[in-house]
Design an enzyme around this catalytic site. Structure first.
Site, PDB file in Angstrom:
ATOM      1  N   CYS A   2       0.850  -1.179   0.000  1.00 19.33           N
ATOM      2  CA  CYS A   2       0.000   0.000   0.000  1.00 19.33           C
ATOM      3  C   CYS A   2       0.894   1.241   0.000  1.00 19.33           C
ATOM      4  CB  CYS A   2      -0.878   0.022   1.238  1.00 19.33           C
ATOM      5  SG  CYS A   2      -1.733  -1.520   1.525  1.00 19.33           S
ATOM      6  N   ARG A  27       1.729   1.162  -5.983  1.00 23.75           N
ATOM      7  CA  ARG A  27       1.996   0.290  -4.824  1.00 23.75           C
ATOM      8  C   ARG A  27       0.741  -0.401  -4.319  1.00 23.75           C
ATOM      9  NH1 ARG A  27       6.332   0.631  -1.358  1.00 23.75           N
ATOM     10  NH2 ARG A  27       8.077   1.336  -2.562  1.00 23.75           N
ATOM     11  N   TRP A  75      -3.802  -1.957  -1.009  1.00 22.67           N
ATOM     12  CA  TRP A  75      -3.741  -3.264  -1.673  1.00 22.67           C
ATOM     13  C   TRP A  75      -4.202  -4.224  -0.594  1.00 22.67           C
ATOM     14  CZ3 TRP A  75      -1.272  -8.016  -1.132  1.00 22.67           C
ATOM     15  CH2 TRP A  75      -1.207  -8.806  -2.276  1.00 22.67           C
ATOM     16  N   ASN A  99       0.422   0.621   6.504  1.00 22.03           N
ATOM     17  CA  ASN A  99       0.946  -0.398   5.582  1.00 22.03           C
ATOM     18  C   ASN A  99       1.492  -1.525   6.440  1.00 22.03           C
ATOM     19  OD1 ASN A  99       0.488   1.325   3.505  1.00 22.03           O
ATOM     20  ND2 ASN A  99       2.650   1.703   3.022  1.00 22.03           N
ATOM     21  N   GLY A 100       1.305  -2.760   5.986  1.00 20.73           N
ATOM     22  CA  GLY A 100       1.843  -3.895   6.732  1.00 20.73           C
ATOM     23  C   GLY A 100       0.716  -4.781   7.239  1.00 20.73           C
ATOM     24  N   GLU A 467      11.970 -15.830 -16.690  1.00 21.11           N
ATOM     25  CA  GLU A 467      11.636 -14.415 -16.635  1.00 21.11           C
ATOM     26  C   GLU A 467      10.666 -14.052 -17.765  1.00 21.11           C
ATOM     27  OE1 GLU A 467      11.644 -12.285 -14.553  1.00 21.11           O
ATOM     28  OE2 GLU A 467      11.579 -10.336 -15.535  1.00 21.11           O
ATOM     29  N   LYS A 471       6.885 -12.486 -17.120  1.00 16.67           N
ATOM     30  CA  LYS A 471       6.461 -11.184 -17.661  1.00 16.67           C
ATOM     31  C   LYS A 471       5.118 -11.320 -18.373  1.00 16.67           C
ATOM     32  CE  LYS A 471       8.344  -8.641 -16.033  1.00 16.67           C
ATOM     33  NZ  LYS A 471       9.398  -8.966 -15.128  1.00 16.67           N
ATOM     34  N   GLU A 474       2.226 -11.916 -15.851  1.00 15.57           N
ATOM     35  CA  GLU A 474       1.793 -10.821 -14.975  1.00 15.57           C
ATOM     36  C   GLU A 474       1.206  -9.646 -15.738  1.00 15.57           C
ATOM     37  OE1 GLU A 474       4.880  -9.036 -12.567  1.00 15.57           O
ATOM     38  OE2 GLU A 474       6.362  -9.472 -14.089  1.00 15.57           O
ATOM     39  N   HIS A 490       8.698 -35.463 -20.301  1.00 13.98           N
ATOM     40  CA  HIS A 490       8.381 -36.315 -19.148  1.00 13.98           C
ATOM     41  C   HIS A 490       6.995 -35.992 -18.598  1.00 13.98           C
ATOM     42  CE1 HIS A 490      12.328 -38.090 -19.209  1.00 13.98           C
ATOM     43  NE2 HIS A 490      12.805 -36.870 -19.434  1.00 13.98           N
ATOM     44  N   LYS A 586       3.624  -3.297  -6.423  1.00 19.14           N
ATOM     45  CA  LYS A 586       5.075  -3.180  -6.414  1.00 19.14           C
ATOM     46  C   LYS A 586       5.521  -3.305  -4.963  1.00 19.14           C
ATOM     47  CE  LYS A 586       8.594  -1.703  -9.083  1.00 19.14           C
ATOM     48  NZ  LYS A 586       8.948  -2.542 -10.240  1.00 19.14           N
TER      49      LYS A 586
HETATM   50  C1  F6R Z   1       7.944  -9.244 -11.473  1.00 17.94           C
HETATM   51  C2  F6R Z   1       8.256  -8.518 -10.276  1.00 17.94           C
HETATM   52  C3  F6R Z   1       8.331  -9.258  -8.997  1.00 17.94           C
HETATM   53  C4  F6R Z   1       9.523  -8.769  -8.167  1.00 17.94           C
HETATM   54  C5  F6R Z   1       9.505  -9.436  -6.785  1.00 17.94           C
HETATM   55  C6  F6R Z   1      10.684  -9.014  -5.945  1.00 17.94           C
HETATM   56  O1  F6R Z   1       7.961  -8.408 -12.591  1.00 17.94           O
HETATM   57  O2  F6R Z   1       8.442  -7.325 -10.294  1.00 17.94           O
HETATM   58  O3  F6R Z   1       8.395 -10.631  -9.215  1.00 17.94           O
HETATM   59  O4  F6R Z   1      10.700  -9.065  -8.860  1.00 17.94           O
HETATM   60  O5  F6R Z   1       8.318  -9.115  -6.137  1.00 17.94           O
HETATM   61  O6  F6R Z   1      10.670  -7.641  -5.720  1.00 17.94           O
HETATM   62  P1  F6R Z   1      11.963  -6.889  -5.217  1.00 17.94           P
HETATM   63  O7  F6R Z   1      12.962  -6.976  -6.321  1.00 17.94           O
HETATM   64  O8  F6R Z   1      11.514  -5.499  -4.951  1.00 17.94           O
HETATM   65  O9  F6R Z   1      12.425  -7.596  -3.995  1.00 17.94           O
END
Ligand code: F6R
Length: 591
Positions: A2, A27, A75, A99-100, A467, A471, A474, A490, A586
């Protein structure tokens, strides 16, 4: 997750808080709210959905003439997305944004209910407000009330607090980020400096359980009743970093910034090679991280093991923190994190430290918990990364891991430094790769209606596939899986159907022929094959992107931007909320 912003000062808090929330929307964005205060009143306005919905509501309401306030973008964790659960929460004198997660909230709530206190939401935050209010009513001393409450709250919190009969704003934090912004006759709190960068670049870092009191005259930080002297720091973040500029989305802007941030990070380490610690004093390395950062770590594992001859295990932080870990005195734990605030990665770091193990953080946010607590730190110079899906930060994490590999291997005479001549050419090559948007759009056009996609590769190409697959999941909401190419038969190959896209990543020379056989296996079962490669002599399949061939130490950094852009254009075709994918946020500051 958040976002919090708070303000006290000579300007209109409404404008500042709303602008701050917009900068924090990445966020958390399922509901938002604001509390405005003057000497007589506290006015709370909340809304479901985006900050724009809150703004519309605020514009329709007669507001009090306020000079301070706190605000929040949510969030959801405790309780569904409802108006009642949106922050701020109020109990008696106390209004709180949080937050938390408070882990003992249910137990505390039961006791408060027994004492006759009513609750109006399902949130743990309302419990915090009720507890502080209870102690404040007993003592009428806000410091005592906050300290007493903090002593019984278990879990993580960053709190912005208003008290109806005090003309000040209070802030505290534990395991969740919160900074205090210092302007001219105005003071701020923010869970991320991005929220207030349009007003000030000066800030104070709050340590755990310090209580910060913001008044019209300034900021005072105390702990256990004693004043704590704090340094006022300056950030190099600029307000342009938090705007989209000419781009439609932050994700595209941040991918296009890759050549620049790559150069900045590379120059820093080439000019100061001593920053790259010598890994040769360790016998084994644990790389611990989450999501894309962990996939960057997987690329690092292949490089460090194959080129620098050092044993590396990669673990997901949410598992590592709770599992039995075998350390020896010569273990190094590398934490990788863009935000430096990911709760599981912080816990993994603390576990290593408690076991007397050296920790090294590869991190972007310099003010973050991981940056502050790790023994060694290697910063990437990504600047602000706003899109929820990481792009440029991932790339730079891989860059730092490759530089560490060169440094370690060179000291063992396993490589010479010619490799570094090649890495200097990468920004130019990256530019070339990023320019080919028409090619990536063509691939997006062919996959965007599929609901299942596979990525296959061997060795380092498998790490890259992970990766690429993440991408796409998400941002484009397409189910996709990354498989070690040899493992497909397998079981999983039974899922291959006519026209199902299979991305094959082929850069690893020693595995190239083996991966090609696996490509032929899926092709003969009807798959639509898209080869992303650095090899220009491969048999042709349905689609192919060839990137310049470079030393294997750096090759993945030319492939991943292609996958990022394909995910971006596919999400665009599917009309997805690219910068703020549903259910995501994020910086995952809760478990
Ligand atoms: C995917 C993504 C997440 C972060 C993960 C770790 O695109 O952004 O998978 O990589 O949440 O976040 P950080 O790097 O901030 O620890």
């Amino acid at each position: 997750m958040c976002g919090i912003v708070g303000y006290i000062g000579r300007n209109n808090p409404k404008e500042i808080l709303l602008a701050g929330l917009k900068n924090l929307e990445y966020r958390g964005y399922d509901s938002a709210g604001i509390a405005l205060k003057n000497e007589e009143n506290v006015q709370i306005i909340k809304s479901i959905g985006k900050i724009s919905a809150l703004e519309e509501k605020i514009n329709d309401i007669e507001l009090i003439n306020a000079n301070m306030g706190i605000a929040h973008t949510r969030w959801a964790t405790h309780g569904k997305v409802t108006l009642e659960n949106a922050h701020p929460h109020q109990a008696g004198y106390i209004t709180v944004v949080h937050n938390g997660i408070i882990e003992n909230a249910n137990e505390l709530k039961e006791n408060l209910v027994k004492e006759g206190i009513s609750f109006y939401s399902d949130t743990d935050t309302e419990v915090i407000a009720a507890i502080i209010n209870k102690f404040y009513c007993e003592s009428k001393n806000i410091f005592k009330a906050i300290s007493k409450a903090l002593n019984i709250l278990k879990g993580s919190y960053a709190l912005g607090i208003l008290v109806s009969d005090i003309d000040k704003v209070y802030a505290v934090r534990k395991n969740s980020p919160l900074i205090v912004g210092v302007g001219k006759d105005e003071y701020f709190i923010a869970s991320d400096i991005a929220a207030i960068i349009n007003y000030t670049n000066r800030y104070i870092l709050l340590d755990e359980d310090e209580i910060c009191e913001l008044s019209f005259k300034g900021v005072e930080v105390s702990k256990d009743g004693m004043i704590v002297e704090k340094d006022v720091l300056t950030t190099d973040l600029i307000s342009e970093d938090t705007s989209k500029g000419k781009y439609e989305h932050f994700m595209l802007k941040e991918i296009m910034e890759e050549p620049n941030v790559f150069t900045k990070t590379l120059e820093k380490y080439l000019n100061n090679p001593d920053l790259l610690i010598d890994l040769n004093k360790y016998e084994e390395i644990h790389i611990v991280a989450c999501g894309s950062a962990m996939y960057a770590g997987m690329v690092g594992k292949y490089l460090l093991e194959e080129v620098a001859d050092i044993k590396v295990d990669v673990e997901c932080a949410s598992e590592y923190r709770y599992k039995k870990v075998f350390y020896n005195k010569k273990t190094l734990v590398i934490l990788i994190s863009q935000s430096g605030e990911t709760a599981d990665t912080i816990a993994a770091m603390r576990k290593a430290k408690e076991n007397g193990i050296d920790t090294l953080a590869i991190v972007n946010v310099k003010t973050s918990t991981i940056a502050r607590e790790a023994l060694y730190k290697l910063f990437i110079e990504a600047g602000a990364e706003i899109a929820v899906a990481t792009t440029k930060a991932y790339l730079l994490q891989v860059l730092v891991l490759s530089l560490l590999t060169v440094n370690t291997a060179y000291k063992k005479n396993l490589v010479n430094l010619d490799a570094l001549d090649e890495v200097k050419k990468l920004p130019m090559m990256l530019d070339e790769v990023l320019k080919r948007s028409a090619d990536y759009q063509k691939i997006a056009d062919t996959i965007y209606e599929n609901e299942d996609i596979f990525f296959i590769g061997r060795g380092i190409d498998y790490a890259i596939s992970m990766e690429g697959s993440l991408k796409l999941k998400e941002v484009a909401y397409i189910h996709s899986e990354a498989y070690q190419a040899g493992e497909l038969k397998h079981g999983t190959i039974s899922l291959i159907e006519d026209n199902m896209p299979v991305f094959a990543i082929i850069t690893d020379e020693k595995n190239k022929d083996k991966t090609l056989s696996n490509v032929i296996e899926v092709k003969s079962r009807g798959a639509k094959v898209i080869v992303i490669t650095s090899e220009d002599d491969l048999e042709k399949f349905d689609y192919e992107i060839i990137v310049p061939k470079v030393n294997k130490l750096f090759q993945s950094m030319l492939i991943v931007p292609v996958l990022q852009l394909i995910a971006y254009y596919t999400a665009l075709k599917r009309n997805c909320e690219i910068d703020k994918p549903k259910n995501l946020a994020k910086s995952v500051t809760v478990e």
